[in-house]
Design a protein around this motif. Sequence first.
Motif, PDB file in Angstrom:
ATOM      1  N   SER A 153       0.841  -1.198   0.000  1.00 48.20           N
ATOM      2  CA  SER A 153       0.000   0.000   0.000  1.00 48.20           C
ATOM      3  C   SER A 153       0.877   1.250   0.000  1.00 48.20           C
ATOM      4  O   SER A 153       1.995   1.243   0.526  1.00 48.20           O
ATOM      5  N   ARG A 154       0.361   2.301  -0.574  1.00 50.02           N
ATOM      6  CA  ARG A 154       1.042   3.597  -0.565  1.00 50.02           C
ATOM      7  C   ARG A 154       0.592   4.462   0.616  1.00 50.02           C
ATOM      8  O   ARG A 154       1.070   5.584   0.779  1.00 50.02           O
ATOM      9  N   LYS A 155      -0.329   3.962   1.385  1.00 52.71           N
ATOM     10  CA  LYS A 155      -0.866   4.720   2.514  1.00 52.71           C
ATOM     11  C   LYS A 155       0.101   4.722   3.701  1.00 52.71           C
ATOM     12  O   LYS A 155       0.939   3.831   3.823  1.00 52.71           O
ATOM     13  N   PRO A 156      -0.011   5.694   4.590  1.00 53.58           N
ATOM     14  CA  PRO A 156       0.895   5.770   5.752  1.00 53.58           C
ATOM     15  C   PRO A 156       0.626   4.649   6.753  1.00 53.58           C
ATOM     16  O   PRO A 156      -0.504   4.199   6.922  1.00 53.58           O
ATOM     17  N   GLU A 157       1.675   4.247   7.425  1.00 52.89           N
ATOM     18  CA  GLU A 157       1.566   3.144   8.381  1.00 52.89           C
ATOM     19  C   GLU A 157       0.677   3.496   9.572  1.00 52.89           C
ATOM     20  O   GLU A 157       0.110   2.606  10.212  1.00 52.89           O
ATOM     21  N   LYS A 158       0.522   4.775   9.853  1.00 51.65           N
ATOM     22  CA  LYS A 158      -0.331   5.179  10.977  1.00 51.65           C
ATOM     23  C   LYS A 158      -1.800   4.817  10.731  1.00 51.65           C
ATOM     24  O   LYS A 158      -2.598   4.819  11.672  1.00 51.65           O
ATOM     25  N   ASP A 191       6.870   7.195   8.089  1.00 52.69           N
ATOM     26  CA  ASP A 191       6.828   8.661   8.009  1.00 52.69           C
ATOM     27  C   ASP A 191       7.909   9.210   7.086  1.00 52.69           C
ATOM     28  O   ASP A 191       7.674  10.147   6.316  1.00 52.69           O
ATOM     29  N   ASN A 192       9.108   8.614   7.153  1.00 52.66           N
ATOM     30  CA  ASN A 192      10.209   9.104   6.313  1.00 52.66           C
ATOM     31  C   ASN A 192      10.093   8.657   4.853  1.00 52.66           C
ATOM     32  O   ASN A 192      10.938   9.008   4.032  1.00 52.66           O
ATOM     33  N   GLU A 193       9.072   7.871   4.561  1.00 58.37           N
ATOM     34  CA  GLU A 193       8.868   7.405   3.182  1.00 58.37           C
ATOM     35  C   GLU A 193       7.711   8.127   2.487  1.00 58.37           C
ATOM     36  O   GLU A 193       7.476   7.915   1.287  1.00 58.37           O
ATOM     37  N   MET A 194       7.013   8.985   3.203  1.00 53.95           N
ATOM     38  CA  MET A 194       5.822   9.616   2.640  1.00 53.95           C
ATOM     39  C   MET A 194       6.151  10.555   1.473  1.00 53.95           C
ATOM     40  O   MET A 194       5.366  10.702   0.550  1.00 53.95           O
ATOM     41  N   LYS A 195       7.302  11.204   1.524  1.00 51.52           N
ATOM     42  CA  LYS A 195       7.688  12.114   0.452  1.00 51.52           C
ATOM     43  C   LYS A 195       8.558  11.426  -0.603  1.00 51.52           C
ATOM     44  O   LYS A 195       8.966  12.053  -1.576  1.00 51.52           O
TER      45      LYS A 195
END
Length: 301
Positions: free
Chosen positions: A205-210, A235-239
Motif C-alpha cells: 500500500s502507498r498509505k501511511p503506516e499510521k 513517516d520518512n517514506e511519505m515524500k
Amino acid sequence: MSAYAHQMEREFSAQSLMSREDTGTEMGSSYVVESGFYMTSFAATIFIAALVTFGVLLITLLVTLAVMLQSCENRSKGVVEIDKSIENSYHYCNIFALHGELNSLEANEVPPVCKSLAIRYIKGGQYARDLNFTMWMIENFFNSVSPSNDHREAVLLDIDDVLTSHLWRVSPSDRIEDATYLKHLLTLELYKKLQSKGWVLVLLSRKPEKEQNATIEHLSSLGYSGWSSLIMRLDNEMKMDTREYFSIRRAAMKEGGTQVISVISSQMDALTGSFPGIRIFKLPNPLYYYSNSHIENGFVM
C-alpha cells in the motif's frame, strides 16, 4: 372552239390543280412523311415541345441522382473519417497512458480526449473483457508453478484499489460502477485462489503506516484475511517517490531471505524498479488518471 383548243384547256386546268396541291394553298400548311403520315405545323410544335420537356426532365433527374450520390459519398466518407479519428486517438492514448504511468505524470497532463476514450472503453465492455483475460493469464501462470515447502516465496499484491472500495458507489455511471465492482470481485477471487494454493501473500500500500489499524479492519470487512504481511509507508517514506519506495521494500524482502515470485498491480510504480519478481502482471486500469483527478470527489477505479 376547235378540238385542239379544248384539249389544251384541259391540260392547263390539270397542271393548275397539281400546282395548288403541291403548294398546299387549298389545304393549309402540312408536313408529309415518306411513310405517308401527315402532321400539321401545330401538331409538330406540340411534339417538339414535348420532346424538349422530356429532355429537361431527364437532365433534372440525372442531376438530382448525381447530387444524391455525392451526398451519400460525403456522408460515408465522414463516418469513415470519424471512425479513423477515434481509432487514431485510441492508439495515441494507449501510448500516452503507458509513458504517463512510467513517468508518473499528473492528471492535469492527460489530454481530455483520453479521459473520454477511457469512459468509452469501459462502457463498451472492453475493460471487463481485458480484465477477465488478465486474470486468466495470472491463474494460468500460477497453475504452472508451486510454492516451496519453506514458504520463502511470496506474491506481492497492490491493494490500494481495494482500500478505496468504499468509494465504489459514487461514480459517473452505472456501467462504470459495475466495472469497478467487477475489478474488486475478481481481485478478491484471485487472492483466495492464491491463498488456497499455499502462496505467501504480501499486501502493498502507498498509505501511511499510521492508518494500519483502520486498513486491517477495512480489508477484513471486504473478505481479505490470512495475509503474511501488510507493507505501508513509514513517516520518512511519505515524500519518497513511490517507485523508489516499492523497490526499497522489495530489496529488504530479498535481504531477509524472501524471494518475490510475482507482483500484481494496476499501476506501473509498483511494477518497475529492482527485484520485481519472476513474473509481473498489470491489471487494466483505464481510469488511472481520471480517478486520480477525481479522487477527492469520491470516485476511484
